[in-house]
Design a protein around this motif. Sequence first.
Motif, short mmCIF file in Angstrom:
data_model
loop_
_atom_site.label_atom_id
_atom_site.label_comp_id
_atom_site.label_asym_id
_atom_site.label_seq_id
_atom_site.Cartn_x
_atom_site.Cartn_y
_atom_site.Cartn_z
N SER A 7 88.48 56.66 -8.86
CA SER A 7 89.69 57.41 -9.09
C SER A 7 90.89 56.49 -9.32
O SER A 7 91.71 56.74 -10.17
N ARG A 8 90.95 55.39 -8.58
CA ARG A 8 92.02 54.40 -8.74
C ARG A 8 91.49 53.01 -8.43
O ARG A 8 91.86 52.42 -7.41
N PRO A 9 90.65 52.50 -9.29
CA PRO A 9 90.14 51.14 -9.00
C PRO A 9 91.26 50.12 -9.10
O PRO A 9 92.19 50.28 -9.88
N ARG A 10 91.16 49.09 -8.31
CA ARG A 10 92.14 48.00 -8.34
C ARG A 10 91.57 46.89 -9.20
O ARG A 10 90.72 46.11 -8.76
N TRP A 11 92.00 46.83 -10.44
CA TRP A 11 91.49 45.86 -11.40
C TRP A 11 92.17 44.51 -11.18
O TRP A 11 93.36 44.43 -10.94
N ARG A 12 91.39 43.45 -11.32
CA ARG A 12 91.97 42.10 -11.28
C ARG A 12 91.38 41.29 -12.42
O ARG A 12 90.23 41.46 -12.80
N LYS A 13 92.20 40.39 -12.94
CA LYS A 13 91.80 39.58 -14.09
C LYS A 13 91.06 38.34 -13.65
O LYS A 13 91.30 37.80 -12.58
N SER A 14 90.21 37.88 -14.52
CA SER A 14 89.46 36.66 -14.28
C SER A 14 90.41 35.47 -14.14
O SER A 14 91.41 35.37 -14.85
N THR A 15 90.08 34.57 -13.24
CA THR A 15 90.86 33.34 -13.10
C THR A 15 90.59 32.37 -14.24
O THR A 15 91.28 31.37 -14.38
N HIS A 16 89.59 32.67 -15.05
CA HIS A 16 89.23 31.80 -16.19
C HIS A 16 89.75 32.37 -17.50
O HIS A 16 89.20 32.11 -18.56
N SER A 17 90.81 33.15 -17.45
CA SER A 17 91.39 33.75 -18.64
C SER A 17 91.92 32.66 -19.56
O SER A 17 92.35 31.61 -19.10
N GLY A 18 91.96 32.98 -20.82
CA GLY A 18 92.49 32.03 -21.79
C GLY A 18 94.01 31.98 -21.76
O GLY A 18 94.65 32.56 -20.88
N ALA A 19 94.59 31.30 -22.73
CA ALA A 19 96.04 31.14 -22.79
C ALA A 19 96.75 32.47 -23.02
O ALA A 19 97.86 32.69 -22.56
N VAL A 20 96.10 33.37 -23.74
CA VAL A 20 96.68 34.69 -24.00
C VAL A 20 96.29 35.59 -22.83
O VAL A 20 95.12 35.82 -22.57
N GLU A 21 97.28 36.08 -22.12
CA GLU A 21 97.03 36.81 -20.88
C GLU A 21 96.17 38.06 -21.05
O GLU A 21 95.47 38.46 -20.14
N ASN A 22 96.19 38.70 -22.21
CA ASN A 22 95.41 39.92 -22.40
C ASN A 22 93.98 39.66 -22.86
O ASN A 22 93.23 40.60 -23.06
N ASP A 23 93.59 38.42 -23.06
CA ASP A 23 92.24 38.10 -23.53
C ASP A 23 91.36 37.72 -22.34
O ASP A 23 91.07 36.55 -22.11
N CYS A 24 90.95 38.70 -21.57
CA CYS A 24 90.11 38.37 -20.44
C CYS A 24 89.31 39.58 -19.97
O CYS A 24 89.46 40.68 -20.46
N VAL A 25 88.52 39.32 -19.00
CA VAL A 25 87.70 40.34 -18.37
C VAL A 25 88.37 40.72 -17.07
O VAL A 25 88.94 39.88 -16.38
#
Length: 62
Positions: A7-25
Amino acid sequence: MNSPGLSRPRWRKSTHSGAVENDCVEVADLDGQVAVRDSKAPATGHLILTRQAFAVLLTHLR
């Protein structure tokens, strides 16, 4: 289908994200399962894995 934690998952971004903040899992803990989604298209859905399957996925990705 109602799944615990969806219902309200708490999403977190991978610490291995690229330079562009929106390009990640992103991942979310779903009470014993792990959800995975593309941060560039969060509305398209997500994949739900058991913790064991998520660990296997991470091992293969390394």
